[in-house]
Write a protein that holds these residues in place. Structure first.
Motif, PDB file in Angstrom:
ATOM      1  N   THR A  14     -11.469 -20.859  16.755  1.00 29.36           N
ATOM      2  CA  THR A  14     -11.728 -19.771  15.816  1.00 29.36           C
ATOM      3  C   THR A  14     -13.056 -20.036  15.122  1.00 29.36           C
ATOM      4  O   THR A  14     -13.514 -21.178  15.045  1.00 29.36           O
ATOM      5  CB  THR A  14     -10.615 -19.661  14.750  1.00 29.36           C
ATOM      6  N   PRO A  15     -13.697 -18.985  14.588  1.00 28.83           N
ATOM      7  CA  PRO A  15     -14.972 -19.192  13.900  1.00 28.83           C
ATOM      8  C   PRO A  15     -14.786 -20.006  12.627  1.00 28.83           C
ATOM      9  O   PRO A  15     -13.777 -19.896  11.930  1.00 28.83           O
ATOM     10  CB  PRO A  15     -15.424 -17.762  13.552  1.00 28.83           C
ATOM     11  N   VAL A  16     -15.763 -20.846  12.336  1.00 25.11           N
ATOM     12  CA  VAL A  16     -15.793 -21.552  11.064  1.00 25.11           C
ATOM     13  C   VAL A  16     -16.282 -20.578   9.989  1.00 25.11           C
ATOM     14  O   VAL A  16     -17.216 -19.812  10.211  1.00 25.11           O
ATOM     15  CB  VAL A  16     -16.722 -22.773  11.134  1.00 25.11           C
ATOM     16  N   VAL A  17     -15.631 -20.600   8.846  1.00 25.86           N
ATOM     17  CA  VAL A  17     -16.013 -19.750   7.724  1.00 25.86           C
ATOM     18  C   VAL A  17     -16.216 -20.632   6.496  1.00 25.86           C
ATOM     19  O   VAL A  17     -15.380 -21.489   6.206  1.00 25.86           O
ATOM     20  CB  VAL A  17     -14.930 -18.697   7.413  1.00 25.86           C
ATOM     21  N   SER A  34     -11.101 -22.669   9.196  1.00 26.08           N
ATOM     22  CA  SER A  34     -11.164 -22.108  10.554  1.00 26.08           C
ATOM     23  C   SER A  34      -9.922 -21.293  10.866  1.00 26.08           C
ATOM     24  O   SER A  34      -9.616 -21.042  12.028  1.00 26.08           O
ATOM     25  CB  SER A  34     -11.343 -23.223  11.596  1.00 26.08           C
ATOM     26  N   SER A  35      -9.206 -20.890   9.828  1.00 25.58           N
ATOM     27  CA  SER A  35      -8.044 -20.018  10.010  1.00 25.58           C
ATOM     28  C   SER A  35      -8.396 -18.651   9.446  1.00 25.58           C
ATOM     29  O   SER A  35      -8.106 -18.343   8.285  1.00 25.58           O
ATOM     30  CB  SER A  35      -6.815 -20.600   9.309  1.00 25.58           C
ATOM     31  N   ALA A  36      -9.050 -17.845  10.266  1.00 27.54           N
ATOM     32  CA  ALA A  36      -9.495 -16.517   9.831  1.00 27.54           C
ATOM     33  C   ALA A  36      -9.563 -15.585  11.026  1.00 27.54           C
ATOM     34  O   ALA A  36      -9.967 -15.997  12.113  1.00 27.54           O
ATOM     35  CB  ALA A  36     -10.869 -16.604   9.165  1.00 27.54           C
ATOM     36  N   TRP A  37      -9.140 -14.334  10.807  1.00 24.93           N
ATOM     37  CA  TRP A  37      -9.327 -13.319  11.852  1.00 24.93           C
ATOM     38  C   TRP A  37      -9.493 -11.963  11.192  1.00 24.93           C
ATOM     39  O   TRP A  37      -9.041 -11.731  10.079  1.00 24.93           O
ATOM     40  CB  TRP A  37      -8.178 -13.316  12.850  1.00 24.93           C
TER      41      TRP A  37
END
Length: 213
Positions: A14-17, A34-37
């Motif tokens: 997942t993307p790093v935010v 990294s827990s984002a959508w």
């Protein structure tokens, strides 16, 4: 042939935010997650209940989601094992976390004023999303250990060179997000930097050595 290894983590990629938020004293906090959508103009975030960012979002009701490119991996890794929480939980101490009151400075990053929320943006991030919290709820089984946040994107800031001319779309070939797969950093489909987080969480890995960027 498939096997059933009983996976302990499911971070397939997942993307790093970098989530910027405000502490109780008005100072800025910055946390890599990294827990984002995303879906439409909304985003779901997963944050541990012991995180300073969780407390900040519940109290302030807003944040900025800053998306780093893979070239920013060094800055992200420098703050990977830091926390804005003064009382660091014992399990985080064992993983190598330390209290850091100024994560922007620790990461070599620059605060940039937002337009619609109080939390600052990360000037170096090519994509910055100003957000307000819509809802939150406990998350995790068998016992809740995290909080799921739904946030609404109020305004998106994108580097001009990433926008397809004459459109409202990001060029997917020009945008190279920093991706986390099983606590390791990836960009452009390859490992781009050794991960302090993977070491702290004692994540096993099979990959050739990479040069820090």
């Amino acid at each position: 042939m498939h096997v059933v290894p009983g996976l302990k983590v499911l971070y397939f990629g997942t993307p790093v935010v970098l989530v910027s938020s405000l502490n109780e004293d008005g100072s800025a906090n910055l946390a890599p997650i990294s827990s984002a959508w995303w879906l439409g103009q909304s985003c779901m975030l997963g944050l541990g209940n012991n995180a300073q960012t969780t407390a900040n979002l519940l109290r302030e009701g807003e944040c900025v989601l800053n998306l780093p490119s893979s070239a920013m991996v060094g800055a992200v890794d420098r703050i990977a094992l830091t926390t804005g929480k003064r009382a660091v939980p014992d399990y985080k101490v064992e993983q190598g976390y330390r209290y850091e009151p100024d994560k922007f400075a620790a990461g070599g990053l620059t605060e940039q004023a937002s337009d619609l929320v109080r939390a600052p943006r990360v000037a170096e991030c090519p994509v910055q999303l100003e957000c307000r919290v819509v809802s939150s709820r406990p998350f995790g089984v068998p016992a809740s250990h995290a909080t799921a946040f739904e946030v609404e994107v109020l305004r998106a800031h994108v580097e001009e060179e990433l926008v397809i001319p004459g459109t409202h779309y990001v060029d997917p070939l020009g945008w190279d997000p920093l991706i986390m797969k099983f606590c390791e950093f990836f960009g452009g489909g390859r490992s781009v930097h050794p991960s302090r987080l993977a070491e702290g969480w004692k994540m096993p890995h099979r990959r050739p050595s990479v040069t820090a960027g």
